[in-house]
Design an enzyme around this catalytic site. Sequence first.
Site, short mmCIF file in Angstrom:
data_model
loop_
_atom_site.label_atom_id
_atom_site.label_comp_id
_atom_site.label_asym_id
_atom_site.label_seq_id
_atom_site.Cartn_x
_atom_site.Cartn_y
_atom_site.Cartn_z
CG ASP A 61 -2.22 -1.02 1.19
OD1 ASP A 61 -1.93 -1.74 0.28
OD2 ASP A 61 -3.00 -0.67 1.72
NE ARG A 84 -1.71 4.10 13.44
CZ ARG A 84 -0.89 3.32 12.82
NH1 ARG A 84 0.44 3.36 12.62
NH2 ARG A 84 -1.54 2.29 12.05
CG ASP A 133 -4.72 3.93 12.57
OD1 ASP A 133 -4.63 4.50 13.84
OD2 ASP A 133 -4.53 2.95 12.23
CB SER A 186 -6.23 -4.76 6.98
OG SER A 186 -7.13 -4.25 7.92
#
Lengths: 407, 407, 407, 407
Positions: free
Chosen positions: C17, C99, C128, C182
């Site tokens: 990705d 994050r 996110d 995922s």
Amino acid sequence: MANGVNRVVLAFSGGLDTSVILKWLQQTYDCEVVTFTADLGQGEELEPARQKALLMGVKPEHIFIDDLRDEFVRDYVFPMMRANAVYEGQYLLGTSIARPLIAKRQIEIARQVGADTVSHGATGKGNDQVRFELGYYALNPDIKVIAPWREWDLTSRTRLIEFAEQHQIPIPRDKRGEAPFSTDANLLHTSSEGKVLEDPWEEVPDYVYSRTVNPEDAPDTPEYITIDFERGDPVAVNGEHLGPADLLAKLNDFGRTHGIGRLDLVENRFVGMKSRGMYETPGGTILHLAHRGIEQLTLDRGAAHIKDQLMPRYAELIYNGFWFSPEREMLQAAIDSSQRSVTGTVRLKLYKGAAHIVGRKADVKHNLYSADIVTFEDDQGAYDQRDAEGFIKLNALRLRLLGRRDR
Amino acid sequence: MANGVNRVVLAFSGGLDTSVILKWLQQTYDCEVVTFTADLGQGEELEPARQKALLMGVKPEHIFIDDLRDEFVRDYVFPMMRANAVYEGQYLLGTSIARPLIAKRQIEIARQVGADTVSHGATGKGNDQVRFELGYYALNPDIKVIAPWREWDLTSRTRLIEFAEQHQIPIPRDKRGEAPFSTDANLLHTSSEGKVLEDPWEEVPDYVYSRTVNPEDAPDTPEYITIDFERGDPVAVNGEHLGPADLLAKLNDFGRTHGIGRLDLVENRFVGMKSRGMYETPGGTILHLAHRGIEQLTLDRGAAHIKDQLMPRYAELIYNGFWFSPEREMLQAAIDSSQRSVTGTVRLKLYKGAAHIVGRKADVKHNLYSADIVTFEDDQGAYDQRDAEGFIKLNALRLRLLGRRDR
Amino acid sequence: MANGVNRVVLAFSGGLDTSVILKWLQQTYDCEVVTFTADLGQGEELEPARQKALLMGVKPEHIFIDDLRDEFVRDYVFPMMRANAVYEGQYLLGTSIARPLIAKRQIEIARQVGADTVSHGATGKGNDQVRFELGYYALNPDIKVIAPWREWDLTSRTRLIEFAEQHQIPIPRDKRGEAPFSTDANLLHTSSEGKVLEDPWEEVPDYVYSRTVNPEDAPDTPEYITIDFERGDPVAVNGEHLGPADLLAKLNDFGRTHGIGRLDLVENRFVGMKSRGMYETPGGTILHLAHRGIEQLTLDRGAAHIKDQLMPRYAELIYNGFWFSPEREMLQAAIDSSQRSVTGTVRLKLYKGAAHIVGRKADVKHNLYSADIVTFEDDQGAYDQRDAEGFIKLNALRLRLLGRRDR
Amino acid sequence: MANGVNRVVLAFSGGLDTSVILKWLQQTYDCEVVTFTADLGQGEELEPARQKALLMGVKPEHIFIDDLRDEFVRDYVFPMMRANAVYEGQYLLGTSIARPLIAKRQIEIARQVGADTVSHGATGKGNDQVRFELGYYALNPDIKVIAPWREWDLTSRTRLIEFAEQHQIPIPRDKRGEAPFSTDANLLHTSSEGKVLEDPWEEVPDYVYSRTVNPEDAPDTPEYITIDFERGDPVAVNGEHLGPADLLAKLNDFGRTHGIGRLDLVENRFVGMKSRGMYETPGGTILHLAHRGIEQLTLDRGAAHIKDQLMPRYAELIYNGFWFSPEREMLQAAIDSSQRSVTGTVRLKLYKGAAHIVGRKADVKHNLYSADIVTFEDDQGAYDQRDAEGFIKLNALRLRLLGRRDR
């Protein structure tokens, strides 16, 4: 606990009640009494307290008279003001905030003079006994505490006067009869309760007020003042830099003149009952408002809202006497960490019993307000109105899902 | 979303902006516009709105003009007052509380006339767009929303006036130039913001106020009023029973006369910026204070303190537009369950810009205050002063253990 | 915002990705891409990321690969653990807490290399994107942000693969087809969502778990471990002092072996929807429990209860991406101020999918527990049972007054 | 208070301690004792209590033995479970929640038999005395309370045994010596404390547990069960509809078998000390978890987060004995108003000491989860990914303004 009392540090105002207590302690416990009289700005001469103590046999080196005004304002009043603390929506905690400091000094003096016991003149029905004693125990877990009002049999004014007469304790003329109300005072406020104030439907008579003029007698012209703040604390009035106590005294003058800060309250005591009191907090009322004013400009919304949500609990802790507790310190740490940029100037209008914010400014290092961003007309991209749609749509999403389900 | 708009219910005041929107919607979306004009006590004639709508081609059966004053005060203002709601310590939420009701009626009308879309005249930078649209989506998750101020290119006053001129929309003389500020009004309050108010250091000019006299021009003699409460809601003023809207209007009269309820505020908008506004909430300010007054006598401490702790979050929810949300309803359920016994009378003094509680009473079925229990003298066992020792000792225990450890 | 992009710092994992994003950014914005790959303990080799970046034309000096494991654990995981943070009663915030650190490093690198833009590979439906971008904006208000998943038209896996093929981006064999779910991983946890996990009634298949053995396959004999804490943070496992990352890794090993820390959750995302995910937090689960264990012995009740009351809000802030916000910092200040004495050792039993506290000890400078005081038999005055009567009577007073009134 | 006792309703278990109390009351107060023995599911025969009471001279019509199991679970345990109540992060409040019901029945019986006094067997150092007495006073403000453990001089086990022997009170063989720990039990849980449990570093010996097998002895194969909820309360296990007490008993069986619900805790008592206890809450642990599971699917985020924020205070109220207080009722009203749609089925895996949610489902009228909305691929407009940009930008606005200022 009564047994084995050796030396007692008494919070001694020099008034009738604590004079009686002094004698009663000497007599009942056959102990040495050390007196501690604090100047917290209550506006009374303190030397007479020394004379009385001497007269009643306290040793000169056992008479402590301390000017705690700056410490009081700087380390107790200002931290509390940073929190915008108000108890039950209205009370600015003027009595509550003074007790921890008195307790702290008593414990320090006890350590210094080798006393094993402390004592105070608070009654058995009020909050102050709790505030004093929680302070004592937090600062010295092994201290002994004597609370005469909970122990003795001088439970009516008449018996107290008799005891005073028997022991040649001077009785001020105005204390001979039943006092029409009882009071407490310090630089932050005056409180009154009891007797003529006990019917909460009756308006507080004007003679009860001592710190403020009646708003109706205040000047017919408003007065404008400015207060400068640095990191959450006031540092100047009308541009004049002042130390903590002087600054609060200055604001008290303004408040007195304009009749600001009177409060007629029925409140919930920690010991479980409701009581009706009258408070005068002239300077504190102005300061409380002004602090909100400067936060409006310099404090982020997230910080401001968390502060508002923590405040009632913080105020309750102070009211209940938990100043020296880990949870008050935790909340203080949170509050203080928000005040780094609370710096700037607030302008207030004082008029006939009320203060109003009319302006506030902060320099570019502290200011969070931007007229450019709120303006209705074109702007240059700081804020894209189309962002609002997405903002609303995602805030609405869960409500829409709810709405679909509940149809 | 623009596509496939068939029929739009527009919140239509009849003023210049929403008239332009009406035309713009018809033109841009080629759709039928249904107008909804609410009487929330803003103090304007509503029939001109009907005439304007007709002129602009709205079908008579598509013109809705509703008197919502009683519903507004009873179902929105009073529940909020039960909570003693204040946003950021000062704002009584006068604009915020009106939006959900308007949204609700728009959605009802949309259902009634088969409209698939609603529209409003709020700008893309304010809170009102959020409040309207969260209400719409909560009540009809599939509704389409058009917010012209976020979509069109009439982003300056000049272009708006040009558009109005092009389309023969009458322009009131005072709207030709730049308005010195913008306003919103309903029975609870008036708000103003923008232009002359944008510098938060400048005092709000007196001409901005429309609901209250300048305190300096208020009567030189105080006025006393009483408000009766039943189960948390006001039911009478000076002994006269009044419906919700009439009661609030009556209090507005008193407030106006005495210059009460002016507020100069810099607040934090939900959309992320600070803005400076001026609010006048004459009756609401009196009511808010009076409600605290009656709770002082009739509400238990445990309930009162939980209320105070929940309030900031509750006020934030209303400010942010989450009236129709499960969490607001949860908090309301908690608040309402506390108001069963909030019944009695409060006496207030109104004078020169401020209201003061001077008395409160409640009958024996509602009153929790007892002078007998607080009295300083002998009593008959309702309260044993010796209990205080144990109370303090156990409250202090953990602090003593802490103190011992930390020495 | 798309215009004028000059140089972009991309959070680059080296996977398919973000490789596609790299290429897409170069192509779409005709800009220079700087890659940043963080080692947060996700357990992947990072050198292949460098090779990929080089292959796609990134300059060697524009490839940043940083080992942030210790910083991650010390400055993010541990402060959060001090708060006992749990989102929605169960989730230990393993993704949320990583994050802010990534965002912080991207902004630092952007400053270093003179980039005006940052970019990430988070989708438009998740949390996110919010966490990354709130971090970016808080640390550099003028940064530009590109979120490809919200912009491009590669909105299906098929189109993404096609794009990769067109641009010679290597496609791992297992990414050719539709991934069954995922994942995200770092030293604190692994998360999985999507596809096979989307039906919240279906049990998570065992092959989804990668960090823990199935409890049924865990050893049949319990294992005991100890964790030492100093000032709220863990410093040793089984007596062995370890740095932050090594310590957490060690606990992960224990957790993996015993199948500890699996969580099947349906949670509420900040963007408004519910999602179902699976989390594995082996070491974190043990640590969270152990921290509670040591607080039991060393933290005062007042502090502990305020912490518990603040925690849900604190966890929500982290979940929603507000790590770099004044309100998170305020709460952290409160929490941290409570941890001074949170020092001692906890003993845990690990067995078949669960950890249990079985012992905790602290030395006399930290311990608040005293067996002497709780003992049922005679004692020497630390606690006088008669105090309990007064304590109860005054706590009951308001309830009695209520009871009298309501009869 | 001791004076003038006429008739006392004693919470009487029939065990040694309350038998001694019965005799002691008769002797010390020369009063009539009425015994009340509740079946709360503690798992003991109650008829022996009747025999003992008769033997000690209690009149047959003054012996009350009530099966309160369904009332206990339905009106106390379930409302508490709706709140997801946990004290200090771990304790499910099994003892705390039973006390109010016992207090309530004692007061009812006192009214019925014309008793002026109630009494209980709780010690002077624990929480239970507070919980009993706050309940008594709230429900009858004028009741007299005798707490023998705070009054008498039987303060050691030895003296208690002597007193029993003197008065021909039968002493069970296992009570002759020092009990190794003391226990309390009801349908929700078993608690143990004292003696062998007093060192918090020592693991709780296996013989202390009575409600659960050691996880190591539990079946080697997991068991799956389902629990159905309606409006927040469990109504069926494995599809079988059961009344409240039967349902909890059923879950206790499952919990016992799999060793679920053991807790080793050091907790903070309301009276100010820390104590170490062991709890077994087999069914309650499963139920607590399952309730969170069904809320995940059916409760809105706003409601869920407010619940999480209120919970610690709610749990503290129950722990401290304030079940019958306005503030507990307020919080309950909030909680209950959120549970209307908490209806559906949860599937759990029970294995070796732990329960795990593995699935949850709800029908379309209750479910708020939608796989369509979270899916990564194309969708039909329920959620527009571009909305996320605006959402983030406006959430970031204040942080950007802060960032600009603070640079």
